[in-house]
Scaffold this active site. Sequence first.
Site, mmCIF file in Angstrom:
data_model
loop_
_atom_site.group_PDB
_atom_site.id
_atom_site.type_symbol
_atom_site.label_atom_id
_atom_site.label_comp_id
_atom_site.label_asym_id
_atom_site.label_seq_id
_atom_site.Cartn_x
_atom_site.Cartn_y
_atom_site.Cartn_z
ATOM 1 N N ARG A 29 21.691 17.602 50.061
ATOM 2 C CA ARG A 29 22.086 17.385 51.250
ATOM 3 C C ARG A 29 23.404 17.961 51.831
ATOM 4 O O ARG A 29 23.391 18.414 52.260
ATOM 5 C CB ARG A 29 21.781 15.542 51.158
ATOM 6 C CG ARG A 29 21.645 15.789 52.839
ATOM 7 C CD ARG A 29 21.515 13.885 53.022
ATOM 8 N NE ARG A 29 22.397 13.276 52.596
ATOM 9 C CZ ARG A 29 22.274 11.917 51.580
ATOM 10 N NH1 ARG A 29 20.430 12.200 51.767
ATOM 11 N NH2 ARG A 29 23.579 11.480 51.260
ATOM 12 N N TYR A 49 25.071 20.715 78.580
ATOM 13 C CA TYR A 49 23.967 20.289 77.572
ATOM 14 C C TYR A 49 23.593 19.318 78.158
ATOM 15 O O TYR A 49 24.218 17.966 77.129
ATOM 16 C CB TYR A 49 24.093 21.059 76.655
ATOM 17 C CG TYR A 49 22.559 20.787 75.655
ATOM 18 C CD1 TYR A 49 21.501 21.277 76.410
ATOM 19 C CD2 TYR A 49 22.415 19.849 74.909
ATOM 20 C CE1 TYR A 49 20.637 21.053 75.903
ATOM 21 C CE2 TYR A 49 21.327 19.759 73.777
ATOM 22 C CZ TYR A 49 20.062 20.198 74.830
ATOM 23 O OH TYR A 49 18.842 20.366 74.504
ATOM 24 N N LYS A 89 20.185 28.983 69.322
ATOM 25 C CA LYS A 89 20.543 29.885 70.462
ATOM 26 C C LYS A 89 21.471 31.240 70.152
ATOM 27 O O LYS A 89 20.010 32.279 69.193
ATOM 28 C CB LYS A 89 21.402 29.743 71.484
ATOM 29 C CG LYS A 89 21.325 28.240 71.918
ATOM 30 C CD LYS A 89 20.107 27.598 72.085
ATOM 31 C CE LYS A 89 19.844 26.543 72.566
ATOM 32 N NZ LYS A 89 18.451 25.901 72.166
HETATM 33 N N1 PLP Z 1 24.731 22.773 73.547
HETATM 34 C C1 PLP Z 1 23.851 24.131 73.872
HETATM 35 C C2 PLP Z 1 24.508 24.424 75.409
HETATM 36 C C3 PLP Z 1 22.684 23.875 74.061
HETATM 37 O O1 PLP Z 1 21.962 24.819 74.984
HETATM 38 C C4 PLP Z 1 21.837 23.320 73.677
HETATM 39 C C5 PLP Z 1 20.406 23.182 73.373
HETATM 40 O O2 PLP Z 1 20.066 23.883 73.958
HETATM 41 C C6 PLP Z 1 22.405 22.268 72.783
HETATM 42 C C7 PLP Z 1 23.690 22.358 72.542
HETATM 43 C C8 PLP Z 1 21.819 21.626 71.329
HETATM 44 O O3 PLP Z 1 21.173 22.837 70.580
HETATM 45 P P1 PLP Z 1 20.140 22.179 69.959
HETATM 46 O O4 PLP Z 1 18.497 22.272 70.275
HETATM 47 O O5 PLP Z 1 19.582 23.281 68.564
HETATM 48 O O6 PLP Z 1 20.051 20.901 69.559
#
Ligand code: PLP
Length: 387
Positions: A53, A105, A203
């Site tokens: 982990r 987000y 992403k």
């Molecule tokens: N931050 C941003 C700018 C995002 O676009 C996203 C997901 O779309 C996240 C954080 C969260 O990431 P995850 O989907 O990998 O948990």
Amino acid sequence: MTSKKNVTAASLAAQAMGWIDPVTKAVVPPIHMASTYQRDEDNGYRSGRIYARADNPTFDQAEATLAALEGGAKALVFSSGMSAATACFLALAPGDHVVVPKVMYWSLRNWLSGFATHWGLAVEFVDTGSTAAIAKAVRAGATKLVWLETPANPTWAVSDIAAAAEIAHRAGALLAVDSTVATPVLTRPIEHGADLVMHSATKYLNGHSDMVGGIVVVGDDPEIAEQMTFLQNAVGGVQGPFDSFLALRGLKTLHLRMKAHCENAQALAEWLQGHQAIEKVIYPGLESHPQHDLARRQMDGFGGMLSVYVKGGEPAARRVMEQCQLFTIAESLGGVESLINHPAIMTHASIPPQRRESLGITGNLIRLSVGIEAVDDLREELAGALR
Ligand code: PLP
């Protein structure tokens, strides 16, 4: 694990720090599936690894490469962007005041206004595209963390990282930046004074829409690094070995992909802003963007994300989406393939309409994650859909 030579970031990423397996001479690291490691006979752990982990060697190269690209002392992989982001807030204590963006987000915003607030954080949402608004919200001694997302999803406000770092530090707070959309190719927040950088590796870092992961990079503060390492292990939102391998593989082409994303998005943004069916285009690379000058100073390119307000309201926006084939209707962003998203009915549908509209997320807003396809194909498809 060090780079072979003192080379540029693009070369360093392409070779993922130049690692060669000492036994087999493989140029690609193996995926370590073991969940545990043998103890020495005298009860020691000279291998330095105890349990997977915290100690999976598959993490090492991804973490080292990201730390180097961001100019940080340490990087830590997490199972998702959300687990990486929430770890930064869980490092705080109930009662602490945090300043976060009004537009960010959306799942993280929901977590902050729900779970984190119930847990005891005093969460203040401000327009972080305005340095004055950040300065007004930060309270000396009480504010422990200022969180930026730049450019911020889905209306792409750009925040001044250096100015926010100064304000946060003067008040005794840390500055963390969700740099998912910029990537270290376009912005390196630690160079501007940030203490923590977070990415949804799902992403651009991965870039192929085939894994979910997160990364936190820590500047040069060993205490913060220790705390984040503790949380990675203790909360256990750690990345699986195969996902870690895919994140590393994605990093090797990050510079090439970002160049293509930026070129395509800039070309489409410029073309769309003159289109008769478009009310407005939001892209940091356009002079009409409210923080275009800041973006020029802070970014080495304006990214692959843009949003447009179409004429004709929500029905027109839906029709445009429905006409698209090359742009796939889907959540997420940052993959090689272009995606189209209608925030009001998709990602932001849970927000009451009036509140949503006050944040600029109206029914006629369409978000494009511009991929690396031939830009003429993308332009032609949008031209047809807008017709
Ligand atoms: N931050 C941003 C700018 C995002 O676009 C996203 C997901 O779309 C996240 C954080 C969260 O990431 P995850 O989907 O990998 O948990």
